[in-house]
Scaffold this motif. Structure first.
Motif, mmCIF file in Angstrom:
data_model
loop_
_atom_site.group_PDB
_atom_site.id
_atom_site.type_symbol
_atom_site.label_atom_id
_atom_site.label_comp_id
_atom_site.label_asym_id
_atom_site.label_seq_id
_atom_site.Cartn_x
_atom_site.Cartn_y
_atom_site.Cartn_z
ATOM 1 N N VAL A 106 0.769 -1.214 0.017
ATOM 2 C CA VAL A 106 -0.008 -0.048 0.102
ATOM 3 C C VAL A 106 0.965 1.048 -0.067
ATOM 4 O O VAL A 106 0.599 2.181 -0.869
ATOM 5 C CB VAL A 106 -0.835 -0.024 1.176
ATOM 6 C CG1 VAL A 106 -1.600 1.289 1.265
ATOM 7 C CG2 VAL A 106 -1.841 -1.285 1.089
ATOM 8 N N ILE A 107 1.808 1.162 0.909
ATOM 9 C CA ILE A 107 2.678 2.275 0.946
ATOM 10 C C ILE A 107 3.430 2.764 -0.249
ATOM 11 O O ILE A 107 3.494 3.854 -0.925
ATOM 12 C CB ILE A 107 3.685 2.259 2.067
ATOM 13 C CG1 ILE A 107 2.806 2.353 3.622
ATOM 14 C CG2 ILE A 107 4.805 3.206 2.131
ATOM 15 C CD1 ILE A 107 3.624 1.938 4.802
ATOM 16 N N VAL A 108 3.941 1.556 -0.896
ATOM 17 C CA VAL A 108 4.794 1.966 -2.130
ATOM 18 C C VAL A 108 3.898 2.337 -3.169
ATOM 19 O O VAL A 108 4.041 3.226 -3.909
ATOM 20 C CB VAL A 108 5.423 0.725 -2.624
ATOM 21 C CG1 VAL A 108 6.010 0.609 -4.172
ATOM 22 C CG2 VAL A 108 6.605 0.096 -1.635
ATOM 23 N N SER A 109 2.554 1.919 -3.367
ATOM 24 C CA SER A 109 1.714 2.103 -4.188
ATOM 25 C C SER A 109 1.116 3.564 -4.323
ATOM 26 O O SER A 109 1.395 4.332 -5.193
ATOM 27 C CB SER A 109 0.263 1.417 -4.332
ATOM 28 O OG SER A 109 -0.614 1.417 -3.322
ATOM 29 N N ILE A 110 1.100 4.187 -2.984
ATOM 30 C CA ILE A 110 0.662 5.501 -2.867
ATOM 31 C C ILE A 110 1.921 6.252 -3.067
ATOM 32 O O ILE A 110 1.808 7.440 -3.851
ATOM 33 C CB ILE A 110 0.134 5.904 -1.532
ATOM 34 C CG1 ILE A 110 -0.985 4.997 -1.176
ATOM 35 C CG2 ILE A 110 -0.125 7.301 -1.352
ATOM 36 C CD1 ILE A 110 -1.674 5.489 0.276
ATOM 37 N N SER A 111 3.037 5.995 -2.521
ATOM 38 C CA SER A 111 4.309 6.809 -2.841
ATOM 39 C C SER A 111 4.718 6.915 -4.234
ATOM 40 O O SER A 111 5.516 7.996 -4.561
ATOM 41 C CB SER A 111 5.520 6.036 -1.949
ATOM 42 O OG SER A 111 5.285 5.851 -0.712
ATOM 43 N N PHE A 112 4.489 5.901 -5.125
ATOM 44 C CA PHE A 112 4.757 6.012 -6.462
ATOM 45 C C PHE A 112 4.179 6.962 -7.212
ATOM 46 O O PHE A 112 4.561 7.796 -8.142
ATOM 47 C CB PHE A 112 4.469 4.449 -7.242
ATOM 48 C CG PHE A 112 5.237 4.257 -8.396
ATOM 49 C CD1 PHE A 112 6.557 4.738 -8.554
ATOM 50 C CD2 PHE A 112 4.377 3.925 -9.435
ATOM 51 C CE1 PHE A 112 7.161 4.599 -9.807
ATOM 52 C CE2 PHE A 112 5.004 3.698 -10.811
ATOM 53 C CZ PHE A 112 6.337 4.075 -11.114
ATOM 54 N N VAL A 113 2.640 7.113 -6.762
ATOM 55 C CA VAL A 113 2.081 8.492 -7.495
ATOM 56 C C VAL A 113 2.388 9.627 -6.916
ATOM 57 O O VAL A 113 2.826 10.572 -7.886
ATOM 58 C CB VAL A 113 0.355 8.328 -6.928
ATOM 59 C CG1 VAL A 113 -0.162 9.468 -7.803
ATOM 60 C CG2 VAL A 113 -0.233 7.067 -7.400
ATOM 61 N N LEU A 114 2.761 9.768 -5.915
ATOM 62 C CA LEU A 114 3.449 11.009 -5.049
ATOM 63 C C LEU A 114 4.789 11.551 -5.810
ATOM 64 O O LEU A 114 4.893 12.714 -5.982
ATOM 65 C CB LEU A 114 3.567 10.931 -3.467
ATOM 66 C CG LEU A 114 1.958 10.907 -2.970
ATOM 67 C CD1 LEU A 114 2.306 10.775 -1.398
ATOM 68 C CD2 LEU A 114 1.331 11.962 -3.183
ATOM 69 N N ILE A 115 5.483 10.318 -6.069
ATOM 70 C CA ILE A 115 6.664 10.664 -6.500
ATOM 71 C C ILE A 115 6.728 11.207 -7.934
ATOM 72 O O ILE A 115 7.325 12.146 -8.604
ATOM 73 C CB ILE A 115 7.827 9.678 -6.298
ATOM 74 C CG1 ILE A 115 9.307 9.745 -6.834
ATOM 75 C CG2 ILE A 115 7.492 8.286 -7.126
ATOM 76 C CD1 ILE A 115 10.267 8.678 -6.505
ATOM 77 N N LEU A 116 6.035 10.210 -8.603
ATOM 78 C CA LEU A 116 5.730 10.643 -10.253
ATOM 79 C C LEU A 116 5.053 12.312 -10.334
ATOM 80 O O LEU A 116 5.417 12.783 -11.128
ATOM 81 C CB LEU A 116 4.794 9.766 -10.877
ATOM 82 C CG LEU A 116 5.508 8.354 -11.026
ATOM 83 C CD1 LEU A 116 4.542 7.267 -11.829
ATOM 84 C CD2 LEU A 116 6.636 8.548 -11.944
ATOM 85 N N LEU A 117 4.058 12.549 -9.404
ATOM 86 C CA LEU A 117 3.693 13.953 -9.370
ATOM 87 C C LEU A 117 4.789 15.010 -9.282
ATOM 88 O O LEU A 117 4.932 15.717 -10.054
ATOM 89 C CB LEU A 117 2.662 13.841 -8.259
ATOM 90 C CG LEU A 117 1.901 15.362 -8.352
ATOM 91 C CD1 LEU A 117 1.272 15.721 -9.537
ATOM 92 C CD2 LEU A 117 0.904 15.408 -7.048
ATOM 93 N N LEU A 118 5.462 14.630 -8.231
ATOM 94 C CA LEU A 118 6.707 15.465 -8.065
ATOM 95 C C LEU A 118 7.625 15.710 -9.142
ATOM 96 O O LEU A 118 7.998 16.710 -9.840
ATOM 97 C CB LEU A 118 7.619 14.920 -6.970
ATOM 98 C CG LEU A 118 7.104 15.127 -5.546
ATOM 99 C CD1 LEU A 118 8.335 14.639 -4.553
ATOM 100 C CD2 LEU A 118 7.187 16.577 -5.168
ATOM 101 N N VAL A 119 7.876 14.425 -9.945
ATOM 102 C CA VAL A 119 8.838 14.659 -10.963
ATOM 103 C C VAL A 119 8.360 15.267 -12.226
ATOM 104 O O VAL A 119 8.901 16.112 -12.925
ATOM 105 C CB VAL A 119 9.303 12.848 -11.511
ATOM 106 C CG1 VAL A 119 10.081 12.722 -12.526
ATOM 107 C CG2 VAL A 119 10.186 12.386 -10.279
ATOM 108 N N PHE A 120 6.957 14.950 -12.590
ATOM 109 C CA PHE A 120 6.429 15.361 -13.620
ATOM 110 C C PHE A 120 6.167 16.988 -13.629
ATOM 111 O O PHE A 120 5.804 17.546 -14.478
ATOM 112 C CB PHE A 120 4.964 14.539 -13.952
ATOM 113 C CG PHE A 120 5.379 13.376 -15.060
ATOM 114 C CD1 PHE A 120 5.837 12.370 -14.277
ATOM 115 C CD2 PHE A 120 5.188 13.437 -16.204
ATOM 116 C CE1 PHE A 120 6.342 11.079 -15.032
ATOM 117 C CE2 PHE A 120 5.313 12.172 -17.128
ATOM 118 C CZ PHE A 120 6.180 11.020 -16.328
#
Lengths: 362, 294, 251
Positions: A106-120
């Motif tokens: 769960v933690i990775v799945s949410i983190s992955f969106v948050l990190i991609l939002l930051l990157v994009f």
């Protein structure tokens, strides 16, 4: 029968839709149905809840857009290639997420969106950042209504492919293994199911389909913004839709998407950009989790069956039969039950203790 | 990077790390007692910040005093949440379903904050807001020091409570082995409820500390939950010392990286650490048996 | 269904197996050899490390030290599914079935081969289904094949669990408290099944508290105390061993 009527309704929608706005709302609902069904490859089969599937939607959308803009690929080639890229990206992410059970997934799945939002958002020169990315249209000479109609059918076709694949997996031994993971992962492993690989395959399939839905959305909508594509809300809607309809059923996510999608479009129309939709989504999600975790389809079929003739008697018949067969080895000793040749049976059977209601032994 | 700048970032990192440590301790506590990933933790954090701001706005009194109300209130809400919501879920699917439930709570809070106080950005103006003191050449804002002091004090109290009280013993026993704790007569349900209450109390304190120094808006909690979740995985799920230490290290890391990379990219350190941890040492750096199984 | 390998090649043994949780040594330096083709029983007081030992052998827990050898091959620290496919089937202490799958689906989980093409074949592979049905008949719950497992009684779930293990064709079967929580009649039924399956050449390893069952069923008994074996032999020998009495009664 119901299936035929449903398909006919969906296919005739573009002709009966009164105006392009309604038609585009229909496309949005179909795209939701695609994402929720794609989510259900992981969530429904394995029981692993990913709140971050918007990451794959966004990657598919941006992948398609960037491949058209920067590489100059034809639209649908870019779309397919973006899907393949999502597949490749998901493998390492999935391996990390599935190293440990449950919580870290769960933690990775949410983190992955948050990190991609930051990157994009941060990498403006490449992705357009917060200014957005304009995706060239695949059919430049089409008029708007025609364009909508074409994409309505494209989304419907994508959804059909997903449903067929889901159905095939559901019937396969692979699907049985995944469902066993959902029910009891340790037990599945002890029976020889390579649970990690199974989960990884399900995750990759799920992500790839989500990416394809995102790419299709990019081609249709033509304008991408990290805030919307990598939105945690989008991922939450996928979960809500699938759960509401029923994750263990082929058409569950589709039904949920229809209800939630229509509701969202209605809210947008009536209340505009207020915070109302957040509260509404929160209340609905909370209610589903607390009171109807199996979704509408099982709730309704359960209700129908309760008033039907046979269900109430199944258990007592089988228990009594067992008693007859095994000569009194029924694990629930029943003083009133006799295994006599007259076939007399107990009229009521105490419900056996359900070991699954007990404290999880893990 | 000059020496002074480096030192300044380092000090700021420590101050930030203190706040992260307190909040991550709360987040890992919920997981420890109930196996729940509490997504709403940071939403409660922002709610507490809003309450502090509103309290200051209405009364003109120092927002720190709002703690008198918010800490007991949040504690009670935490106990209630565990009792009325979390325990309703089936144990078999608890981890997954509780994520959705607490996610719903987070959305609800975000929506209600927007509804009641609108989406406008808010900031508390205090007489000492602009003050700073010099510390070996580094300029440190007073409000940051106050926030850090508050976080450090609370974390110290939490440590004493867990280490030296009967309740703390029961709580640690519940975290380590729930069934065994039950066998020796600990009422784990009640302990878990109080654990939840304490977790939310850390959010109340953290939110008040945050309100002194930050501009707040309803969706701000998403910027907090990601780093906090990464911290508790790196530290080892359920391990409070692990969470505190990981928070300190990553907080300092973020602060140091901000100088060359800017704020956006510096945030990615949490996610890089998260993925690296899962690849190299999936149970986290201080996690035991517990973290491995979940 | 029966295996034809020579008995000597089927031995399961552990050497110096050790596992501790925190400061507690659950299993300490346990060196055990199970007799192939026999019904082996593992007994011992509560907390003597039987279940932990069991979990180390089946790979559910990674041991801190020591090794597990099966068919002369080192299987220590292999993931559980590999160990299962190598031919060790197991049941769980509190009987565990897949509650929301039908009885027949429960049976089709066990995977003996991992070829991916095989997996994508429909679940309605007639060969597998026939095999599953035959096993369900054997344990006596074939009439329930379309019932969801959660609707079975506890005893029926135990039978289903055993049948599900048999689907994987294991030549060694480890049962964790097969008599736990079931009535005497069913204990007898399970005992008979174990004997029949043993007669077909399967080795059994049974962790059990029910002494009547252990003494009547097993050929070879291993007694655990404080994480290691303290005595072994035939039921008669073990019963009269003073060390066993000491471990059980604390005299």
């Amino acid at each position: 029968m119901a299936l035929v009527v449903g398909v006919a309704l969906v296919l005739s929608f573009p002709t009966i839709a009164p105006n392009p706005y309604i038609l585009s709302a229909g496309i949005v609902v179909l795209s939701y149905a695609c994402t929720a069904t794609a989510w259900n490859f992981m969530g429904g089969f394995t029981g692993y809840v990913s709140l971050g599937h918007a990451a794959f939607f966004g990657l598919g959308a941006y992948g398609t857009g960037l491949l058209i803009r920067d590489v100059g690929l034809p639209s649908f080639a870019a779309w397919l290639l973006a899907g393949a890229l999502v597949l490749l990206i998901t493998i390492p992410v999935g391996i990390a997420a599935l190293r440990v059970r449950g919580a870290s997934f769960v933690i990775v799945s949410i983190s992955f969106v948050l990190i991609l939002l930051l990157v994009f958002q941060g990498w403006g020169s490449f992705t357009g950042g917060s200014d957005g990315l304009v995706v060239p249209r695949p059919f430049p000479d089409m008029l708007r209504p025609q364009h909508h109609e074409t994409f309505f059918y494209l989304f419907a076709a994508l959804l059909t492919v997903m449903l067929v694949v889901w159905w095939l997996i559901d019937r396969s031994r692979f699907g049985t293994g995944l469902k066993a993971v959902r029910e009891d992962e340790d037990k599945a492993q002890a029976l020889g199911v390579p649970t990690r690989n199974y989960k990884l395959v399900a995750y990759v399939v799920s992500a790839t389909f989500t990416g394809l839905a995102g790419g299709m959305y990019a081609l249709w909508f033509g304008d991408l913004d990290p805030i919307f594509q990598f939105s945690i809300m989008l991922g939450a809607y996928m979960v809500l839709m699938a759960l509401l309809g029923g994750v263990r059923h082929l058409f569950g996510p589709l039904l949920g998407a229809f209800i939630v999608g229509t509701g969202l479009e209605y809210f947008k129309l009536e209340f505009g950009d207020t915070q109302f939709h957040l509260v509404a989504a929160a209340l609905l999600l909370g209610a589903v989790v607390l009171f109807m975790p199996d979704g509408i389809i099982p709730a309704v079929t359960g209700l129908v069956r309760r008033f039907g003739p046979q269900e109430s008697s199944i258990r007592e018949v089988t228990a009594a039969e067992l008693l007859e067969r095994n000569g009194g080895t029924s694990p629930v000793p029943q003083p009133g039950a006799t295994a006599g040749s007259d076939g007399s049976r107990t009229t009521s059977e105490a419900a056996p203790p359900d070991p699954n209601d007990e404290e999880d032994p893990r | 990077m000059t020496g002074t700048l480096l030192f300044q970032s380092l000090v700021l990192g420590v101050l930030l790390g203190g706040l992260y440590a307190l909040l991550a301790a709360g987040l890992t506590l919920y997981f420890g007692v109930m196996r729940v990933v509490m997504i709403a933790h940071s939403a409660f954090l922002i709610l507490a910040a809003y309450l502090a701001w509103y309290f200051h706005e209405q009364t003109g009194i120092d927002p720190l005093l709002s703690l008198v109300v918010t800490v007991p209130l949040f504690f009670a809400v935490g106990v209630g949440m565990q009792r009325l919501l979390i325990t309703r879920l089936r144990p078999v699917t608890l981890t997954m379903m509780s994520v959705l439930l607490t996610f719903a709570v987070a959305l609800f809070i975000e929506g209600m904050i927007g509804f009641v106080w609108s989406g406008t950005q808010r900031r508390i103006q205090l007489p000492y807001s602009g003050d700073s003191i010099e510390f070996f050449g580094a300029q440190i804002a007073v409000v940051k020091l106050v926030a850090f002091g508050l976080a450090a004090l609370s974390l110290g109290l939490l440590y004493l409570l867990l280490k030296h009280s009967r309740f703390g013993q029961a709580l640690r026993a519940t975290i380590q082995h729930r069934e065994a704790a039950q066998l020796v007569g600990i009422r784990t349900d009640r302990v878990a409820g109080y654990g939840f209450g304490i977790g939310l109390a850390t959010a109340a304190i953290g939110g008040t500390a945050l309100s002194l120094d930050a501009t707040i808006y309803p969706s701000l909690h998403w910027h907090w939950i990601g780093p906090l979740m990464a911290i508790i995985v790196v530290g080892g799920l359920g391990s409070i010392p692990g969470a505190a230490l990981a928070a300190m290290v990553l907080g300092i890391g973020q602060s140091l990286l901000q100088v060359p990379l800017g704020t956006t990219w510096a945030q990615t350190i949490f996610y890089v650490a998260l993925f690296a941890t899962l690849m190299l040492r999936p149970q986290g750096f201080f996690g035991g048996r517990l973290a491995q199984r979940f | 269904m029966t295996t034809t390998a020579p008995p000597a090649a089927r031995s399961l043994e552990t050497v110096g197996l050790t596992k501790s949780f925190g400061g507690v040594h659950a299993v300490r330096d346990a060196t055990v050899t199970f007799q192939p083709g026999k019904i082996n029983a593992l007994i011992g007081p509560n907390g003597s490390g039987k279940t932990t030992f069991f979990n180390c052998v089946t790979g559910m827990i990674k041991p801190d030290a020591g090794s597990v050898t099966f068919h002369g091959e080192d299987i220590t620290r292999r993931p559980p599914h590999r160990i299962a496919r190598a031919g060790i089937g197991r049941s769980f202490q509190l009987c565990r079935v897949f509650p929301r799958m039908t009885v027949l689906e429960n049976m089709l989980v066990a995977v003996s081969r991992s070829r991916f093409r095989e997996l994508l074949k429909g679940a309605h592979n007639p060969e597998e289904i026939d095999k599953a049905r035959a096993l369900l008949v054997r344990v006596g719950i074939d009439h329930l094949e379309n019932t969801e497992a959660r609707n079975l009684s506890y005893g029926q779930q135990k039978l289903l669990e055993l049948a599900g293990v048999l689907m994987g064709d294991p030549d060694t079967i480890m049962l964790d408290e097969p008599a736990g929580g079931v009535n005497p009649a069913l204990i007898g039924r399970i005992g008979t099944l174990v004997q029949e399956l043993n007669a077909e050449g399967r080795t059994f390893l049974v962790v059990e508290h029910n002494m009547d069952m252990v003494m009547s069923l097993s050929h070879h008994v291993i007694v655990f105390d404080r994480g290691r074996p303290i005595a072994e032999g035939t039921p008669d020998v073990v019963q009269s061993d003073p060390r066993v009495l000491e471990a059980y009664l604390g005299v």
